[in-house]
Design a protein around this motif. Sequence first.
Motif, PDB file in Angstrom:
ATOM      1  N   SER A   1       1.020  -1.252  -0.030  1.00 15.57           N
ATOM      2  CA  SER A   1      -0.133  -0.146   0.054  1.00 15.57           C
ATOM      3  C   SER A   1       0.745   1.147  -0.261  1.00 15.57           C
ATOM      4  CB  SER A   1      -0.658   0.181   1.399  1.00 15.57           C
ATOM      5  OG  SER A   1      -1.512  -1.048   1.183  1.00 15.57           O
ATOM      6  N   TYR A   2       0.581   2.231  -0.770  1.00 20.20           N
ATOM      7  CA  TYR A   2       1.415   3.431  -0.555  1.00 20.20           C
ATOM      8  C   TYR A   2       0.164   4.473  -0.082  1.00 20.20           C
ATOM      9  CZ  TYR A   2       4.260   2.086  -4.877  1.00 20.20           C
ATOM     10  OH  TYR A   2       5.236   1.467  -5.727  1.00 20.20           O
ATOM     11  N   LEU A   3       0.609   5.441   0.676  1.00 14.59           N
ATOM     12  CA  LEU A   3      -0.045   6.557   1.102  1.00 14.59           C
ATOM     13  C   LEU A   3       0.928   7.649   0.991  1.00 14.59           C
ATOM     14  CD1 LEU A   3      -1.705   5.045   4.353  1.00 14.59           C
ATOM     15  CD2 LEU A   3      -2.787   5.726   2.431  1.00 14.59           C
ATOM     16  N   LEU A   4       0.692   8.579  -0.007  1.00 15.19           N
ATOM     17  CA  LEU A   4       1.681   9.427  -0.431  1.00 15.19           C
ATOM     18  C   LEU A   4       1.117  10.733  -0.515  1.00 15.19           C
ATOM     19  CD1 LEU A   4       3.396   7.536  -3.369  1.00 15.19           C
ATOM     20  CD2 LEU A   4       4.314   7.451  -1.107  1.00 15.19           C
ATOM     21  N   SER A   5       1.949  11.872  -0.198  1.00 18.32           N
ATOM     22  CA  SER A   5       1.136  13.193  -0.342  1.00 18.32           C
ATOM     23  C   SER A   5       2.382  14.175  -0.827  1.00 18.32           C
ATOM     24  CB  SER A   5       0.585  13.573   1.057  1.00 18.32           C
ATOM     25  OG  SER A   5       1.553  13.480   1.897  1.00 18.32           O
ATOM     26  N   GLY A   6       1.923  15.418  -0.648  1.00 14.08           N
ATOM     27  CA  GLY A   6       2.997  16.269  -1.061  1.00 14.08           C
ATOM     28  C   GLY A   6       3.590  16.414  -2.426  1.00 14.08           C
ATOM     29  N   LYS A   7       4.924  16.300  -2.593  1.00  3.09           N
ATOM     30  CA  LYS A   7       5.609  15.750  -3.819  1.00  3.09           C
ATOM     31  C   LYS A   7       6.201  14.231  -3.699  1.00  3.09           C
ATOM     32  CE  LYS A   7       6.763  20.367  -5.467  1.00  3.09           C
ATOM     33  NZ  LYS A   7       8.067  21.362  -5.485  1.00  3.09           N
ATOM     34  N   GLN A   8       5.888  13.621  -2.898  1.00  3.80           N
ATOM     35  CA  GLN A   8       6.422  12.296  -2.589  1.00  3.80           C
ATOM     36  C   GLN A   8       6.350  11.355  -4.206  1.00  3.80           C
ATOM     37  OE1 GLN A   8       4.121  11.224   1.006  1.00  3.80           O
ATOM     38  NE2 GLN A   8       6.040  10.163   1.310  1.00  3.80           N
ATOM     39  N   HIS A   9       7.584  10.781  -4.202  1.00  2.72           N
ATOM     40  CA  HIS A   9       7.580   9.717  -5.276  1.00  2.72           C
ATOM     41  C   HIS A   9       7.887   8.515  -4.883  1.00  2.72           C
ATOM     42  CE1 HIS A   9       9.644   9.055  -9.389  1.00  2.72           C
ATOM     43  NE2 HIS A   9       9.850   8.086  -8.914  1.00  2.72           N
ATOM     44  N   ALA A  10       7.086   7.598  -5.214  1.00  6.31           N
ATOM     45  CA  ALA A  10       7.388   6.088  -4.934  1.00  6.31           C
ATOM     46  C   ALA A  10       7.225   5.119  -6.060  1.00  6.31           C
ATOM     47  CB  ALA A  10       6.409   5.731  -3.815  1.00  6.31           C
ATOM     48  N   ASP A  11       8.405   4.206  -6.232  1.00  5.14           N
ATOM     49  CA  ASP A  11       8.459   3.361  -7.364  1.00  5.14           C
ATOM     50  C   ASP A  11       8.791   1.791  -6.955  1.00  5.14           C
ATOM     51  OD1 ASP A  11       9.069   2.061  -9.603  1.00  5.14           O
ATOM     52  OD2 ASP A  11      10.238   3.400 -10.432  1.00  5.14           O
TER      53      ASP A  11
ATOM     54  N   LYS B   1     -13.686  10.558   4.046  1.00  2.00           N
ATOM     55  CA  LYS B   1     -12.738  10.140   2.924  1.00  2.00           C
ATOM     56  C   LYS B   1     -11.471   9.410   3.515  1.00  2.00           C
ATOM     57  CE  LYS B   1     -12.086  14.027  -0.448  1.00  2.00           C
ATOM     58  NZ  LYS B   1     -11.739  15.453  -0.643  1.00  2.00           N
ATOM     59  N   SER B   2     -11.159   9.692   4.783  1.00  2.00           N
ATOM     60  CA  SER B   2     -10.353   8.695   5.474  1.00  2.00           C
ATOM     61  C   SER B   2     -10.965   7.433   5.706  1.00  2.00           C
ATOM     62  CB  SER B   2     -10.073   9.551   7.044  1.00  2.00           C
ATOM     63  OG  SER B   2      -9.357  10.728   7.073  1.00  2.00           O
ATOM     64  N   MET B   3     -11.981   7.122   5.790  1.00  2.00           N
ATOM     65  CA  MET B   3     -12.701   5.918   6.073  1.00  2.00           C
ATOM     66  C   MET B   3     -12.539   5.078   4.683  1.00  2.00           C
ATOM     67  SD  MET B   3     -16.113   6.350   8.464  1.00  2.00           S
ATOM     68  CE  MET B   3     -16.626   4.615   8.449  1.00  2.00           C
ATOM     69  N   LEU B   4     -12.864   6.081   3.521  1.00  2.00           N
ATOM     70  CA  LEU B   4     -12.680   5.318   2.057  1.00  2.00           C
ATOM     71  C   LEU B   4     -11.267   5.026   1.615  1.00  2.00           C
ATOM     72  CD1 LEU B   4     -15.422   7.360   0.462  1.00  2.00           C
ATOM     73  CD2 LEU B   4     -15.672   4.968   1.305  1.00  2.00           C
ATOM     74  N   ILE B   5     -10.342   5.705   2.035  1.00  2.00           N
ATOM     75  CA  ILE B   5      -9.095   5.720   1.807  1.00  2.00           C
ATOM     76  C   ILE B   5      -8.463   4.455   2.492  1.00  2.00           C
ATOM     77  CG2 ILE B   5      -6.643   6.304   2.423  1.00  2.00           C
ATOM     78  CD1 ILE B   5      -7.875   9.416   2.026  1.00  2.00           C
ATOM     79  N   ALA B   6      -8.791   4.101   4.040  1.00  2.00           N
ATOM     80  CA  ALA B   6      -8.396   3.147   4.733  1.00  2.00           C
ATOM     81  C   ALA B   6      -9.277   2.024   4.104  1.00  2.00           C
ATOM     82  CB  ALA B   6      -8.836   3.131   6.157  1.00  2.00           C
TER      83      ALA B   6
ATOM     84  N   GLU C   1      -6.105   5.319   8.522  1.00  2.00           N
ATOM     85  CA  GLU C   1      -7.492   6.091   8.755  1.00  2.00           C
ATOM     86  C   GLU C   1      -7.141   7.630   9.248  1.00  2.00           C
ATOM     87  OE1 GLU C   1     -10.814   3.001   9.944  1.00  2.00           O
ATOM     88  OE2 GLU C   1      -9.776   4.013  11.652  1.00  2.00           O
ATOM     89  N   THR C   2      -5.920   7.674   9.803  1.00  2.00           N
ATOM     90  CA  THR C   2      -5.451   8.820  10.436  1.00  2.00           C
ATOM     91  C   THR C   2      -4.227   9.557   9.416  1.00  2.00           C
ATOM     92  OG1 THR C   2      -3.713   7.806  11.498  1.00  2.00           O
ATOM     93  CG2 THR C   2      -5.490   8.306  12.880  1.00  2.00           C
ATOM     94  N   TRP C   3      -4.060   8.886   8.430  1.00  2.00           N
ATOM     95  CA  TRP C   3      -3.156   9.577   7.282  1.00  2.00           C
ATOM     96  C   TRP C   3      -3.422  10.800   6.725  1.00  2.00           C
ATOM     97  CZ3 TRP C   3      -3.879   9.820   2.108  1.00  2.00           C
ATOM     98  CH2 TRP C   3      -2.709  10.526   1.112  1.00  2.00           C
ATOM     99  N   LEU C   4      -4.580  10.592   6.347  1.00  2.00           N
ATOM    100  CA  LEU C   4      -5.029  12.168   5.521  1.00  2.00           C
ATOM    101  C   LEU C   4      -5.155  13.315   6.393  1.00  2.00           C
ATOM    102  CD1 LEU C   4      -6.528  12.920   2.730  1.00  2.00           C
ATOM    103  CD2 LEU C   4      -8.629  12.865   3.882  1.00  2.00           C
ATOM    104  N   VAL C   5      -5.755  13.063   7.689  1.00  2.00           N
ATOM    105  CA  VAL C   5      -5.692  14.258   8.525  1.00  2.00           C
ATOM    106  C   VAL C   5      -4.361  14.861   9.103  1.00  2.00           C
ATOM    107  CG1 VAL C   5      -6.437  15.270  10.794  1.00  2.00           C
ATOM    108  CG2 VAL C   5      -7.983  13.699   9.287  1.00  2.00           C
ATOM    109  N   SER C   6      -3.442  13.652   9.253  1.00  4.59           N
ATOM    110  CA  SER C   6      -2.145  14.115   9.873  1.00  4.59           C
ATOM    111  C   SER C   6      -1.295  14.513   8.612  1.00  4.59           C
ATOM    112  CB  SER C   6      -1.521  12.733  10.341  1.00  4.59           C
ATOM    113  OG  SER C   6      -1.111  11.888   9.306  1.00  4.59           O
ATOM    114  N   HIS C   7      -1.444  14.370   7.377  1.00  3.45           N
ATOM    115  CA  HIS C   7      -0.606  14.915   6.255  1.00  3.45           C
ATOM    116  C   HIS C   7      -0.985  16.399   5.967  1.00  3.45           C
ATOM    117  CE1 HIS C   7      -2.712  13.505   2.665  1.00  3.45           C
ATOM    118  NE2 HIS C   7      -2.700  14.553   2.241  1.00  3.45           N
ATOM    119  N   LYS C   8      -2.331  16.281   6.224  1.00  2.15           N
ATOM    120  CA  LYS C   8      -2.888  17.789   6.009  1.00  2.15           C
ATOM    121  C   LYS C   8      -2.524  18.750   6.985  1.00  2.15           C
ATOM    122  CE  LYS C   8      -5.777  16.963   2.232  1.00  2.15           C
ATOM    123  NZ  LYS C   8      -5.084  17.236   0.834  1.00  2.15           N
TER     124      LYS C   8
END
Lengths: 399, 251
Positions: A246-256, A359-364, A388-395
Motif C-alpha cells: 500500500s502507498y499513502l503518499l502526499s506532497g511531492k512524494q515519489h514512490a516506485d 474520505k479517511s474511511m474510504l482511503i483506509a 485512517e489517520t493518514w489524511l488528517v495528519s498529512h494535511k
Amino acid sequence: MNVAVNKTPAELAYDGMLLPHPRLEDWKWTNLRVLIDRPYPPRVKVTAAPKDIERLLKRDPLGKLARTRIVFVNGHFEAAWSNHPAGGDVKVTPRLAPLSADDEPVLDMNKAFATAGVHVEIASNIDAPVELVHIATDAEARTIATRHSIAVTEGASATLFETHLGEGDYLSNSVVDVTLGAGAKLDRVKIEIESPEAIHLAHALIKVGANAILRDFTLTSGARVNRQNGTISFDGEKSDAKIAGSYLLSGKQHADTRLLIDHRVPKCTSRELFKCVMDERARGIFQGKVVVQRDAQKTDGKQSSHGLLLSETAEFDAKPELEIYADDVVCGHGATSGDIDHNHLFYLCSRGIPEAEAKSMLIAAFVAEAFDTIGHEEVRHQLNRFAETWLVSHKETSP
Amino acid sequence: MLEINNLSVKLAEEDRTILNGLTLDVKAGEVHAIMGPNGSGKSTLSYVLAGREGYEVTSGEVKFKGEDLLELSPDQRAAKGLFLAFQYPIEVPGVVTMQFLKVALNAQHRARGEKELTTPEFMKLVKDRAARLDISLDMLKRAVNVGFSGGEKKRAEILQMAVLEPSLCILDETDSGLDIDALRIVADGVNALRSPERAMVVITHYQRLLDYIVPDYVHVLSQGRIVKSGGKELALELEAKGYAGFAREAA
C-alpha cells in the motif's frame, strides 16, 4: 558502460559510481541522477543521543508487537537498544552477508557502502514476531546502508517485521536477502515511514523453496523519494507467494516499486496486489514483471495494481509485464486508477460523517484489501489506524 | 419541522428543470406520503433535501427546524436530524457496517455537543435495534450493503434510521424490491419510530406501502410540483384513477 557523462555531485560523493538514468527501462520513471539532488556521502559516522533514539523507537507502530527486536541506529547495530531473548529459537548474528554480483544500482550501492547487518536464522515455528528496526537521527545529509540475510529453514515458520523511520535528511539503502527452505512459511511486513526529507532505496531478494508459503506486505508512506525492488524466485515446486503493498503518499512524494517474480519451476502460485493512494502532487509507480521459465508449467501468476488519486495533480503509473516461455500456465494482470467514488462519499456524509472523516474511511477501506495478505491480526489493526489517520495528519503537517 | 417554499431545481449539468415550484409543509409528528409517477421528481426531492451534489436550486427555499437547510453540508443536515433512506442503498466495499454506524452516530453526537457512546453502549443499542428488524450480527460485520439482498439493504437502511434516531425521516421508495414479508418487517420498523417529535416523508410509487405505513397526508407530485393534497383516502383514489387523471386535472 563507457558513456562519457558529467558526474553529478551525488555521484562524486559515491566515489564516482554512476546512478541509474531513465534510459534504463526499469528506471524510466525514477531518475535518480535528478532525484538525488545533493550529495549523500557514505561512511559518515553519526552518534545519536539516547533521547532521540527513544523518541524514534516509540514511533514504530509495530514495536510493541515484536518479541525479538534488532535495532539499527544510523546504519549500526545497537545491541543495547535491541531485545533478543536468550536461548530462543531465533539466531541472530551480526554480520554483513555476502552479496552475489548483480548489475543492479541499488545492490551496487549497497555492496559498496553497507556498514552493518545481521543474519537471522529461524529453524522452528516462531509465533512471536521478529523485528528489524532501522532509525536515522537528524544530522548531516549522508547515506545509511544496511544489509541483512534471513533464513527460514526447512519446515520452519516466522513473522518478520522490517521498519524504517527517521528524522532529517538522509538516504537509506536497505537490502535483505531472504531464503525460505522447503515447507517454510514467512510472513514479512515492511513499514517504510522514513523522514519526509529522506530518500529510501531498497532491494529484497527472496528465494522460495518447495512447498513454501511467502506472505509479503510493504507499507510505503515516508521519504520524498522511494524506490523498492523485489526479486522473488521460485526455486522449488508447489510454492505460493503473495506480494502486496500500500502507498499513502502526499506532497511531492515519489514512490516506485519494481517487482520481478521469477517462476523457474512448475506448479507455483504468485499473487501481487498493490493499492496506492496519492494526494496533492505525489506520484506512485508500480512495475511488476512475471517471468515464467520454460520448465515452469502449471504456473498460476496474477498481478493487479490500483491507484486512488485524491487530487488532480497526483499521478499513478503502472507497468505490468508478463514474459512467458511455458505453454501450460494461467497468468493475468490488471491495473486501474481513479478518484474517490462520490456516491460512497455522499452515502457516508448523509449519515452525519464529516467529509474529511468519510474520505479517511474510504482511503483506509481502499488500502485495507492489501493488508489482508498479513496474517497477524494486530498488525492489520495497527495499519488500519495508520491509514485512517493518514489524511488528517498529512494535511496538518503540510505547509 | 420542514418547510419547502416554491422550490425549483434543475440538474447542474444539463438545462433540465426537475422540481418546479414545489411547496410542502411538514410538522413534527406528521407522516406525509408523496406519490407520483416515474420522472415526477420524487427522488430529486429526496436527494436535494439530503444534500447530494449535481443539483442547482434556481428558486425557492427549504427550512428545516427554522434554519436554511440548503446552506448545510450533508453531514450537518444529518447531525441536525435529517435522514434519507435511499431507494438504492450504496454499497461501500471495505467499510464494515458496524464500524460505519458507530462512526456516524458518534459524529452526530459530537456535532450536537452530546456525549459519544462507548463501544459497549453502542453494541447494546445496535443489538437491540437489529433484533427488531431481524438483522443478524453477522450481517453487521460485513461491508456496508456489499452482497446484501434487496430486502437486506432496505432493512439495513431502517436499522441505520433506528440507531441514528433522526427527527425527519425521508423514505425514498423504501417498498421497491421488497416481497410482502420484507415489506411488513420494514414497515413495522418504520412504525416503531413514529412519535410526536418525529416527522416522516414517505415517497412511493405505489399505494401498497401506505397500507402498512398509514400517512396523515398524501400529496400527488407531477412534473416537479404538488398538484393535489389530501388525506390517506387520496392514495386509494389515485390507485383507482391512475396518475394520468391527476396530471390532466392539474393541467
